[in-house]
Design a protein around this motif. Structure first.
Motif, PDB file in Angstrom:
ATOM      1  N   GLY A   1      11.618  -1.660  -1.209  1.00  0.00           N
ATOM      2  CA  GLY A   1      12.972  -1.117  -1.131  1.00  0.00           C
ATOM      3  C   GLY A   1      13.078   0.323  -1.601  1.00  0.00           C
ATOM      4  O   GLY A   1      13.927   1.082  -1.126  1.00  0.00           O
ATOM      5  N   THR A   2      12.213   0.708  -2.538  1.00  0.00           N
ATOM      6  CA  THR A   2      12.233   2.095  -3.028  1.00  0.00           C
ATOM      7  C   THR A   2      11.276   2.989  -2.248  1.00  0.00           C
ATOM      8  O   THR A   2      11.141   4.168  -2.564  1.00  0.00           O
ATOM      9  N   LYS A   3      10.590   2.400  -1.289  1.00  0.00           N
ATOM     10  CA  LYS A   3       9.628   3.133  -0.437  1.00  0.00           C
ATOM     11  C   LYS A   3       8.395   3.609  -1.208  1.00  0.00           C
ATOM     12  O   LYS A   3       7.676   4.489  -0.749  1.00  0.00           O
ATOM     13  N   ALA A   4       8.156   3.016  -2.387  1.00  0.00           N
ATOM     14  CA  ALA A   4       6.955   3.357  -3.149  1.00  0.00           C
ATOM     15  C   ALA A   4       5.708   2.838  -2.436  1.00  0.00           C
ATOM     16  O   ALA A   4       4.608   3.358  -2.629  1.00  0.00           O
TER      17      ALA A   4
ATOM     18  N   VAL B   1       0.830  -1.204   0.000  1.00  0.00           N
ATOM     19  CA  VAL B   1       0.000   0.000   0.000  1.00  0.00           C
ATOM     20  C   VAL B   1       0.866   1.257   0.000  1.00  0.00           C
ATOM     21  O   VAL B   1       1.929   1.292   0.617  1.00  0.00           O
ATOM     22  N   ARG B   2       0.403   2.250  -0.727  1.00  0.00           N
ATOM     23  CA  ARG B   2       1.069   3.555  -0.709  1.00  0.00           C
ATOM     24  C   ARG B   2       0.880   4.156   0.672  1.00  0.00           C
ATOM     25  O   ARG B   2      -0.233   4.140   1.216  1.00  0.00           O
ATOM     26  N   PRO B   3       1.918   4.712   1.262  1.00  0.00           N
ATOM     27  CA  PRO B   3       1.778   5.309   2.598  1.00  0.00           C
ATOM     28  C   PRO B   3       0.690   6.390   2.648  1.00  0.00           C
ATOM     29  O   PRO B   3      -0.017   6.523   3.638  1.00  0.00           O
ATOM     30  N   GLU B   4       0.522   7.129   1.553  1.00  0.00           N
ATOM     31  CA  GLU B   4      -0.460   8.218   1.507  1.00  0.00           C
ATOM     32  C   GLU B   4      -1.898   7.733   1.305  1.00  0.00           C
ATOM     33  O   GLU B   4      -2.830   8.533   1.366  1.00  0.00           O
TER      34      GLU B   4
END
Length: 192
Positions: A168-171, A90-93
């Motif tokens: 890993g890319t924090k996406a 899931v996207r953090p936003e």
């Protein structure tokens, strides 16, 4: 023989057989052809683009039920109830903190009605969520990171190595390894 495949670890036995000369030993020339989404396997077979393909069981059964004249020649599965190869990212936003938060959200899956889509819907049902209130879009594994970053989807259902690459890319963040939950919760059924 033209062999249709997705870019997933399930293709490894075929690649090893080709590398070790198994096909050549039997006089079989195999050309590999990438098919972007699992749900496109039956269409590629019907159109004559490939001679053999690897649809998931759900895609295969729907194609046969829909009247396509295709047959299974072999089966392969390597999913166990402790499997960590699958994940919901899931996207953090996106504001997804609980399974109920998927309602009204857009989730990318690698083929409508393919294995991961069906299993994610089952996971939502087991968590008390009406999966029909979630918007699903077909998304190729290699494009999942980009569509998460762009905000085109709120979450994706992915497999390794894409899970690790995306986190890993924090996406996106790993929300759940849902196959583990399903294996533990379906009464009388073990995924092994």
């Amino acid at each position: 023989v033209t062999f249709g495949h997705q870019q997933v670890f399930d293709i490894v036995p075929v690649l090893i057989a080709q590398e070790k000369g198994f096909f050549a030993k039997h006089g079989i020339e195999v050309a590999m052809k990438a098919i972007p989404l699992n749900s496109q396997n039956p269409a590629a077979l019907e159109a004559g683009e490939v001679d053999i393909a690897m649809p998931t069981a759900s895609v295969f059964l729907q194609a046969v039920n829909g009247g396509l004249d295709i047959v299974a020649v072999a089966g392969f599965s390597d999913t166990v109830k402790t499997d960590s190869n699958y994940g919901i990212l899931v996207r953090p936003e996106a504001g997804i903190k609980t399974p109920a938060d998927f309602v009204g959200k857009k989730v990318g899956v690698p083929g409508l009605n393919a294995f991961l889509h069906v299993m994610f819907r089952e996971w939502l049902t087991l968590k008390g969520v009406d999966w029909k209130k979630v918007e699903f879009v077909e998304t190729q594994f290699p494009q999942m990171e980009g569509i998460l970053k762009s905000g085109s989807v709120d979450a994706v259902v992915a497999i390794q190595p894409f899970v690790s690459r995306i986190t890993g890319t924090k996406a996106a963040e790993l929300f759940a390894q849902f196959i583990r939950d399903i294996g533990m919760q379906i009464k009388g059924l073990e995924i092994s």
